[in-house]
Design an enzyme around this catalytic site. Sequence first.
Site, PDB file in Angstrom:
ATOM      1  N   THR A 177       0.828  -1.200   0.000  1.00  0.00           N
ATOM      2  CA  THR A 177       0.000   0.000   0.000  1.00  0.00           C
ATOM      3  C   THR A 177       0.862   1.250   0.000  1.00  0.00           C
ATOM      4  OG1 THR A 177      -1.687  -1.201   1.218  1.00  0.00           O
ATOM      5  CG2 THR A 177      -1.758   1.198   1.372  1.00  0.00           C
ATOM      6  N   ARG A 205     -12.001  -9.442  -1.631  1.00  0.00           N
ATOM      7  CA  ARG A 205     -11.332  -9.146  -0.364  1.00  0.00           C
ATOM      8  C   ARG A 205     -11.080  -7.649  -0.252  1.00  0.00           C
ATOM      9  NH1 ARG A 205      -6.100  -6.649   1.069  1.00  0.00           N
ATOM     10  NH2 ARG A 205      -5.528  -7.443   3.125  1.00  0.00           N
ATOM     11  N   VAL A 206     -11.433  -7.076   0.887  1.00  0.00           N
ATOM     12  CA  VAL A 206     -11.173  -5.669   1.175  1.00  0.00           C
ATOM     13  C   VAL A 206     -10.202  -5.602   2.338  1.00  0.00           C
ATOM     14  CG1 VAL A 206     -12.170  -3.467   1.923  1.00  0.00           C
ATOM     15  CG2 VAL A 206     -13.433  -4.939   0.337  1.00  0.00           C
ATOM     16  N   GLY A 207      -9.145  -4.835   2.175  1.00  0.00           N
ATOM     17  CA  GLY A 207      -8.160  -4.692   3.238  1.00  0.00           C
ATOM     18  C   GLY A 207      -8.383  -3.460   4.085  1.00  0.00           C
ATOM     19  N   ASP A 208      -7.361  -3.113   4.837  1.00  0.00           N
ATOM     20  CA  ASP A 208      -7.478  -1.996   5.777  1.00  0.00           C
ATOM     21  C   ASP A 208      -7.467  -0.632   5.108  1.00  0.00           C
ATOM     22  OD1 ASP A 208      -4.752  -2.305   5.042  1.00  0.00           O
ATOM     23  OD2 ASP A 208      -4.106  -1.248   6.848  1.00  0.00           O
ATOM     24  N   THR A 228       0.717   0.270   6.136  1.00  0.00           N
ATOM     25  CA  THR A 228       0.980  -0.594   5.000  1.00  0.00           C
ATOM     26  C   THR A 228       1.334  -1.971   5.534  1.00  0.00           C
ATOM     27  OG1 THR A 228       3.367  -0.224   4.871  1.00  0.00           O
ATOM     28  CG2 THR A 228       1.965   1.353   3.741  1.00  0.00           C
ATOM     29  N   GLY A 229       1.212  -2.975   4.697  1.00  0.00           N
ATOM     30  CA  GLY A 229       1.561  -4.320   5.132  1.00  0.00           C
ATOM     31  C   GLY A 229       0.322  -5.175   5.287  1.00  0.00           C
ATOM     32  N   GLY A 231      -2.919  -6.018   6.099  1.00  0.00           N
ATOM     33  CA  GLY A 231      -4.080  -5.247   6.505  1.00  0.00           C
ATOM     34  C   GLY A 231      -4.992  -5.955   7.476  1.00  0.00           C
TER      35      GLY A 231
END
Length: 321
Positions: A177, A205-208, A228-229, A231
């Site tokens: 990210t 899929r939805v991340g942070d 970042t990283g 999530g």
Amino acid sequence: MHEQVIIGSERSEVGLPAGMEALLRGGSALDAVEAAMRVCEDNPADHYVGTAGLPNARGVVELDASVMLGSGRQFGAVAALQGYPHPISVARAVLEKLPQHSLLVGEGAALFARENGFETADLLTDESREQWRKQVADSREAVEGENTEATDGDRRYRESALELIRRLAPHDGPWGTINIIALDARGEMCVGVSTSGYPYKYPGRVGDSALPGAGNWCDLRAGGAACTGRGELSMRGGTARTIVDLIGAGSDPAQACLAALADAATLPDEYRSELRALALTPDGRHGGAAGQEGSVYALMTPSSTEPEFRPREVLRPRGSA
């Protein structure tokens, strides 16, 4: 008047000059974040945001992005967006033109982008397709995409992804990210986040990056932070908001980032990989933290001729000196 500042995570340096130029022209923090991030999203050498982002398990690029303002904690985001190369701009449009909502996903996000006249593009480039194929092969590099050594969690994630890819039969056709935080002359702050998410992720899929409090948080009473990283860890840890709350309680930005990462590190996760964080305060102090040596973030002020780099604090394993 406040001194303008813009900071960003690794690989944001290609866009920060455009962001600082926007600030020096009298633009808002939101203008600066959008201008800087669009350059990053257009960078064909970056396979973790925008055009050329790495695809999901079906070979389709899905993008997440968000913007958040510190003065009123207004938030706009899109997730699992296909076919639009500038999700940061669509996220801004959600914030400004659809204030009754904060997050649009999938087909609804694409419908909104189309209604507002955003340009479309084929996001899967030949290079990103080839990079994707290499990544699903055995590798000693981290999935996370910062040229770091793979952890056991990275290896487990890659194995599970390979199984998923075989099951979903993707057609022919490193993630990381980008965070950007800006402070403008009027004292407004904006945090922006954009990503193509985990490569070969499960479709939808939805991340942070699209979630307030997880990958993005901005509160002008204390500051702004982004992650970042992995999530899933920052979602479970509420990491971005934790950082801002710690700053509000008196911690400096780097130590707040470090403490929030230490908290996330206590969470059980067999797919664990590195999580990084970045923060800026309304008076212009900034800092970051990461799990590996050599991690940096980028910075520009009005006196900068080019992006400058600052080291992040390093989260040491438990029991290490």
